[in-house]
Design a protein around this motif. Structure first.
Motif, PDB file in Angstrom:
ATOM      1  N   ALA A 180       0.833  -1.195   0.000  1.00 10.54           N
ATOM      2  CA  ALA A 180       0.000   0.000   0.000  1.00 10.54           C
ATOM      3  C   ALA A 180       0.874   1.254   0.000  1.00 10.54           C
ATOM      4  O   ALA A 180       1.936   1.292   0.618  1.00 10.54           O
ATOM      5  N   ASP A 181       0.403   2.270  -0.683  1.00 17.31           N
ATOM      6  CA  ASP A 181       1.093   3.559  -0.732  1.00 17.31           C
ATOM      7  C   ASP A 181       1.051   4.191   0.664  1.00 17.31           C
ATOM      8  O   ASP A 181      -0.014   4.353   1.252  1.00 17.31           O
ATOM      9  N   PHE A 182       2.209   4.549   1.188  1.00 15.77           N
ATOM     10  CA  PHE A 182       2.270   5.161   2.523  1.00 15.77           C
ATOM     11  C   PHE A 182       1.420   6.437   2.612  1.00 15.77           C
ATOM     12  O   PHE A 182       0.965   6.794   3.692  1.00 15.77           O
ATOM     13  N   LYS A 183       1.232   7.140   1.481  1.00 16.60           N
ATOM     14  CA  LYS A 183       0.490   8.399   1.499  1.00 16.60           C
ATOM     15  C   LYS A 183      -0.945   8.249   0.980  1.00 16.60           C
ATOM     16  O   LYS A 183      -1.723   9.192   1.031  1.00 16.60           O
ATOM     17  N   ASN A 184      -1.257   7.072   0.473  1.00 20.17           N
ATOM     18  CA  ASN A 184      -2.625   6.778   0.006  1.00 20.17           C
ATOM     19  C   ASN A 184      -2.848   5.282   0.176  1.00 20.17           C
ATOM     20  O   ASN A 184      -2.747   4.513  -0.775  1.00 20.17           O
ATOM     21  N   SER A 185      -3.146   4.887   1.396  1.00 19.69           N
ATOM     22  CA  SER A 185      -3.113   3.467   1.761  1.00 19.69           C
ATOM     23  C   SER A 185      -4.212   2.633   1.115  1.00 19.69           C
ATOM     24  O   SER A 185      -4.244   1.423   1.302  1.00 19.69           O
ATOM     25  N   SER A 186      -5.085   3.253   0.350  1.00 18.77           N
ATOM     26  CA  SER A 186      -6.114   2.482  -0.346  1.00 18.77           C
ATOM     27  C   SER A 186      -5.615   1.927  -1.675  1.00 18.77           C
ATOM     28  O   SER A 186      -6.293   1.124  -2.312  1.00 18.77           O
ATOM     29  N   GLN A 187      -4.417   2.358  -2.107  1.00 18.34           N
ATOM     30  CA  GLN A 187      -3.882   1.954  -3.401  1.00 18.34           C
ATOM     31  C   GLN A 187      -2.550   1.229  -3.255  1.00 18.34           C
ATOM     32  O   GLN A 187      -1.717   1.598  -2.424  1.00 18.34           O
ATOM     33  N   GLU A 188      -2.361   0.205  -4.077  1.00 12.96           N
ATOM     34  CA  GLU A 188      -1.091  -0.535  -4.110  1.00 12.96           C
ATOM     35  C   GLU A 188      -0.125   0.152  -5.072  1.00 12.96           C
ATOM     36  O   GLU A 188      -0.514   0.567  -6.166  1.00 12.96           O
ATOM     37  N   ILE A 189       1.129   0.251  -4.658  1.00 10.52           N
ATOM     38  CA  ILE A 189       2.184   0.738  -5.538  1.00 10.52           C
ATOM     39  C   ILE A 189       3.365  -0.220  -5.460  1.00 10.52           C
ATOM     40  O   ILE A 189       3.413  -1.109  -4.610  1.00 10.52           O
ATOM     41  N   GLY A 190       4.336  -0.012  -6.333  1.00  6.78           N
ATOM     42  CA  GLY A 190       5.556  -0.794  -6.280  1.00  6.78           C
ATOM     43  C   GLY A 190       6.566  -0.176  -5.343  1.00  6.78           C
ATOM     44  O   GLY A 190       6.649   1.055  -5.223  1.00  6.78           O
ATOM     45  N   LYS A 478      -3.665  -0.990  -8.360  1.00  4.44           N
ATOM     46  CA  LYS A 478      -5.054  -1.333  -8.068  1.00  4.44           C
ATOM     47  C   LYS A 478      -5.375  -1.021  -6.607  1.00  4.44           C
ATOM     48  O   LYS A 478      -4.474  -0.835  -5.790  1.00  4.44           O
ATOM     49  N   PRO A 479      -6.671  -0.985  -6.259  1.00  2.00           N
ATOM     50  CA  PRO A 479      -7.032  -0.791  -4.850  1.00  2.00           C
ATOM     51  C   PRO A 479      -6.507  -1.924  -3.983  1.00  2.00           C
ATOM     52  O   PRO A 479      -6.408  -3.078  -4.427  1.00  2.00           O
ATOM     53  N   VAL A 480      -6.171  -1.614  -2.746  1.00  2.00           N
ATOM     54  CA  VAL A 480      -5.713  -2.621  -1.792  1.00  2.00           C
ATOM     55  C   VAL A 480      -6.847  -3.604  -1.505  1.00  2.00           C
ATOM     56  O   VAL A 480      -7.997  -3.207  -1.303  1.00  2.00           O
ATOM     57  N   ASP A 481      -6.528  -4.881  -1.496  1.00  8.06           N
ATOM     58  CA  ASP A 481      -7.485  -5.919  -1.112  1.00  8.06           C
ATOM     59  C   ASP A 481      -7.377  -6.108   0.394  1.00  8.06           C
ATOM     60  O   ASP A 481      -6.449  -6.730   0.892  1.00  8.06           O
ATOM     61  N   ARG A 482      -8.333  -5.576   1.119  1.00  8.01           N
ATOM     62  CA  ARG A 482      -8.256  -5.592   2.578  1.00  8.01           C
ATOM     63  C   ARG A 482      -8.554  -6.975   3.149  1.00  8.01           C
ATOM     64  O   ARG A 482      -8.417  -7.181   4.363  1.00  8.01           O
ATOM     65  N   THR A 483      -8.942  -7.926   2.314  1.00  8.70           N
ATOM     66  CA  THR A 483      -9.152  -9.288   2.814  1.00  8.70           C
ATOM     67  C   THR A 483      -7.864 -10.101   2.819  1.00  8.70           C
ATOM     68  O   THR A 483      -7.818 -11.189   3.388  1.00  8.70           O
ATOM     69  N   PHE A 547       1.274   6.796  11.533  1.00 12.74           N
ATOM     70  CA  PHE A 547       0.235   6.491  10.557  1.00 12.74           C
ATOM     71  C   PHE A 547      -1.125   6.808  11.167  1.00 12.74           C
ATOM     72  O   PHE A 547      -1.373   6.509  12.333  1.00 12.74           O
ATOM     73  N   ASP A 548      -2.013   7.383  10.368  1.00 18.58           N
ATOM     74  CA  ASP A 548      -3.301   7.819  10.904  1.00 18.58           C
ATOM     75  C   ASP A 548      -4.341   6.712  10.838  1.00 18.58           C
ATOM     76  O   ASP A 548      -4.020   5.554  10.498  1.00 18.58           O
ATOM     77  N   ALA A 549      -5.590   7.063  11.147  1.00 18.44           N
ATOM     78  CA  ALA A 549      -6.660   6.069  11.226  1.00 18.44           C
ATOM     79  C   ALA A 549      -6.902   5.363   9.895  1.00 18.44           C
ATOM     80  O   ALA A 549      -7.391   4.229   9.867  1.00 18.44           O
ATOM     81  N   LYS A 550      -6.550   6.013   8.779  1.00 16.72           N
ATOM     82  CA  LYS A 550      -6.744   5.409   7.465  1.00 16.72           C
ATOM     83  C   LYS A 550      -5.518   4.635   6.996  1.00 16.72           C
ATOM     84  O   LYS A 550      -5.531   4.062   5.907  1.00 16.72           O
ATOM     85  N   GLY A 551      -4.461   4.643   7.800  1.00 17.48           N
ATOM     86  CA  GLY A 551      -3.243   3.935   7.421  1.00 17.48           C
ATOM     87  C   GLY A 551      -2.277   4.763   6.610  1.00 17.48           C
ATOM     88  O   GLY A 551      -1.324   4.222   6.040  1.00 17.48           O
ATOM     89  N   ASN A 552      -2.489   6.067   6.557  1.00 17.62           N
ATOM     90  CA  ASN A 552      -1.584   6.938   5.807  1.00 17.62           C
ATOM     91  C   ASN A 552      -0.494   7.503   6.710  1.00 17.62           C
ATOM     92  O   ASN A 552      -0.735   7.789   7.887  1.00 17.62           O
ATOM     93  N   LEU A 553       0.688   7.665   6.136  1.00 14.99           N
ATOM     94  CA  LEU A 553       1.797   8.287   6.855  1.00 14.99           C
ATOM     95  C   LEU A 553       1.478   9.770   6.995  1.00 14.99           C
ATOM     96  O   LEU A 553       1.561  10.541   6.025  1.00 14.99           O
ATOM     97  N   ALA A 554       1.065  10.185   8.199  1.00 10.18           N
ATOM     98  CA  ALA A 554       0.615  11.563   8.427  1.00 10.18           C
ATOM     99  C   ALA A 554       0.774  11.897   9.905  1.00 10.18           C
ATOM    100  O   ALA A 554       0.569  11.045  10.772  1.00 10.18           O
TER     101      ALA A 554
END
Length: 700
Positions: A180-190, A478-483, A547-554
């Motif tokens: 997951a992207d540290f700044k947008n934890s809903s998306q996967e990055i490399g 793609k979006p993170v698969d939270r499962t 990391f905040d409640a959404k999992g973002n580095l903030a």
């Protein structure tokens, strides 16, 4: 072989990862896959590490050393087995996991008509156990890779080779995977991450170590590399020179690498760049070509340690091709050695197992093959495992414990006297968004497309490497698969993932000394209750708190609260810095800080939850069982969990690289800061397990 980048997820587990197993004769989960192997073996599982009153050494004083009182007698009677480097509670459960998984694997291997998951497991296990065929094949399965290395002539050839190897699921010098992207934890990055060293960390290359220990390891590594090259057909004199070249190559990588302590900083794990900018910074290794080779079409990725990758790019230009070939050759051989003939596997063990970690004997083949099966198709095996070995009622009971611990943590957060209301509100917001996962995934990973056979072990390993790499690459963009889970159900461990703000407890940890539905509350709260608390508190340790409640580095902290937090955690760093281990080597307080914060906070909230559970049940904490109160049994079982012997060599490696302190210090570290412990055992001021008020650490 390439691996997923070592981001935060990998450092926030309760212990170093071990395979494990849960109880037998369980009903299958309702949503489990119907695929299963032929009737399983009836091999009896080894015992658990359940607490027994007879293990206590009553000649010792809990107020002097809780670990010695609880574990000293047991540890003296249970040395490390010859095929291991550590032995204790986790390892005993690991033995149960291996026995259960062996039952599954052997049943699948013995069923020639197996299909689905059983076929994957059976093909891996059957080909891995065919020692005669593996030895007869010799170097042949690796020869195409070695021939390709021999044919390299230019830096461009080397870059192309590296791209192709990553695309095949292998890779050298660095690692690359999805997260997951540290700044947008809903998306996967490399994530591209520093790697490429054979020795545990940079200090082994750059320092001599106490009594020259690192220098001796370097000398042994050169001898090992030469021997392995000779095993592959390189003449002795050439092998000796190539081995020296390999050490020089890796030493240069080490100089550009960050230390384990530096890597704990999230800012050193994340550096998002556009592919175009990465190309400009890396003329000898165009990242656009790397992305194309790996089937990716992305705008950017995390080039996580830019100084390391700048040096890698320079090395492509100025390191002679012959030295690159030596490095790639030995890494290809050692990377595949576990799956090749005995002379390769044995030589690899002699250095990495015996010399580096003090392991006296190599594991028997069935355990090694099972390790490979777990590493390549572990969740496929796990899907069968939960049908046969995980009691459904354990999941229900565990979920209740999680709820109790969450309530205890919330009360702690609400009553903090050192945190401002604004920061406290953000802490509660994060608490509200915790996602617990218990037992096994709600949605299993698909293995469609992975073709395994009974034709060859290496063939199956390479097929799985390619399949798993493509699966990783398929997530990027793609979006993170939270499962998705980061551990298999048969793993004796637990973890916190800051990017998803989730706490995860695989099925295998739900057995004694962690959890026993027949045990009194104190044992369960001092065991798995403290583990639950530990994982939740990772959300508020020195890393997770970034990391905040959404999992973002903030940053969600007021400056005054940050200063108060650092003052408290600084005292914990000092506490563990002052502990001395083997050969008077210090425990590294900065390296182990996150785990120590989680231990202290986790044990504290577990104790609170026990008190509430006893009160709700109308029971007194002073009620004795086997002569000990509930409070005493709570702390006794906490120490039982951290019952562990180490080989000296293994312990020295862990002191340098493991973010977990040695087990005996974990057993005493948190309780010595808790007045409840002193009260439970009637300890007095001045006792070693009672920290003075000015040194006592109180955080959460």
């Amino acid at each position: 072989m390439s691996h997923k980048p070592q981001t935060l997820l990998l450092s926030l587990a309760v212990a170093a990862a071990l395979a494990g197993c849960a109880k037998q004769d369980a009903a299958a989960p309702a949503d489990a896959d119907a695929t299963k192997p032929a009737s399983a073996s009836t091999t009896e599982l080894p015992p658990t590490a359940a607490f027994a009153i007879a293990d206590l050494d009553t000649s010792k004083n809990a107020c002097t050393d809780l670990s010695d009182f609880v574990n000293g007698k047991w540890l003296a009677a249970h040395p490390v087995p010859d095929d291991r480097t550590t032995w204790g509670s986790f390892e005993m459960l690991d033995e149960r996991s291996e026995a259960a998984s062996r039952n599954i694997a052997e049943a699948a291997a013995n069923d020639a008509s197996a299909s689905g998951l059983a076929k994957l497991v059976g093909d891996f296990y059957a080909t891995g156990m065919d020692e005669a065929a593996i030895n007869a094949a010799g170097i042949a399965p690796l020869q195409p890779m070695l021939d390709r290395i021999d044919a390299l002539k230019t830096p461009a050839d080397i870059a192309q080779y590296l791209r192709d190897e990553f695309a095949a699921g292998r890779g050298e010098v660095f690692s690359f995977g999805a997260e997951a992207d540290f700044k947008n934890s809903s998306q996967e990055i490399g994530y591209a991450f520093q790697d490429g060293l054979s020795l545990p960390e940079r200090a082994y290359y750059l320092e001599d170590g106490k009594d020259g220990s690192y220098r001796k390891i370097r000398e042994a590594y050169v001898a090992h590399a030469s021997k392995q090259l000779q095993n592959a057909g390189v003449a002795a004199a050439d092998a000796d020179q190539q081995a020296k070249d390999v050490l020089a190559f890796e030493t240069r990588l080490a100089k550009a690498s960050l230390s384990p302590i530096d890597l704990r900083d999230p800012d050193n794990q994340y550096n998002f760049v556009s592919v175009a900018d990465a190309d400009k910074a890396s003329p000898n290794f165009p990242w656009s070509e790397f992305m194309k080779a790996n089937g990716l079409s992305v705008e950017g990725f995390s080039l996580s340690q830019p100084e390391f990758f700048a040096e890698f790019d320079r090395m492509l230009a100025d390191v002679p091709v012959a030295q690159w070939q030596a490095y790639l050759r030995i890494h290809a051989i050692d990377g595949m050695a576990p799956y090749l003939s005995d002379k390769f596997a044995d030589e690899r063990f002699d250095f990495f197992g015996k010399t580096m970690r003090g392991q006296k004997e190599q594991k028997p083949r069935w355990k090694r093959v099972l390790d490979a099966t777990e590493g390549n198709v572990g969740e496929a095996l796990g899907q069968i495992y939960v049908k046969q070995y995980f009691p459904a009622e354990s999941k229900v009971a565990m979920e209740k414990l999680v709820d109790n611990l969450r309530a205890s943590l919330k009360a702690r957060l609400e009553n903090l006297d050192w945190m401002s209301e604004d920061t406290k509100a953000k802490a509660i917001e994060k608490w509200n968004s915790f996602t617990p996962k218990v037992g096994y995934p709600d949605k299993w990973r698909s293995w469609d497309g992975l073709a395994t056979t009974r034709d060859g072990y290496v063939q199956n390993v390479l097929a799985a490497a390619k399949f798993n790499h493509d699966w990783q690459m398929g997530k990027i963009g793609k979006p993170v698969d939270r499962t998705e889970w980061g551990m298999t159900p048969q793993t004796v461990n637990a973890y916190y993932n800051p990017l998803q703000n989730e706490i995860v407890f695989p099925a295998a940890i739900l057995q004694p000394p962690f959890f026993d539905p027949e045990a009194d509350p104190a044992l369960n709260y001092g065991g798995v209750g403290a583990v639950i608390g530990h994982e939740m508190l990772h959300g508020y340790d020195d890393q997770g708190s970034q990391f905040d409640a959404k999992g973002n580095l903030a940053n969600w902290w007021q400056d005054s609260d940050t200063k108060g937090f650092e003052a408290r955690t600084g005292k914990l760093v000092k506490q563990f810095d002052d502990y001395r281990s083997i050969d008077d080597l210090p425990v590294k307080g900065e390296l182990t800080l996150g785990e120590n914060i989680a231990d202290l906070g986790g044990l504290t909230v577990a104790y609170d939850a026990l008190q509430k559970a006893l009160a709700d049940a109308g029971k007194s904490p002073d009620e004795k069982i086997d002569g000990y109160t509930q409070d005493q049994r709570f702390f006794i079982n906490w120490a039982t969990v951290w019952r562990r012997n180490f080989n000296p060599e293994e312990l020295k490696v862990r002191l340098n690289t493991d973010p977990h302190a040695p087990a005996n210090f974990r057993a005493i570290g948190a309780p010595s800061n808790m007045p409840a412990f002193a009260t439970a055992f009637q300890c007095k001021a001045g006792d070693a397990m009672v920290r003075p008020d000015d040194k006592r650490v109180v955080i959460w």
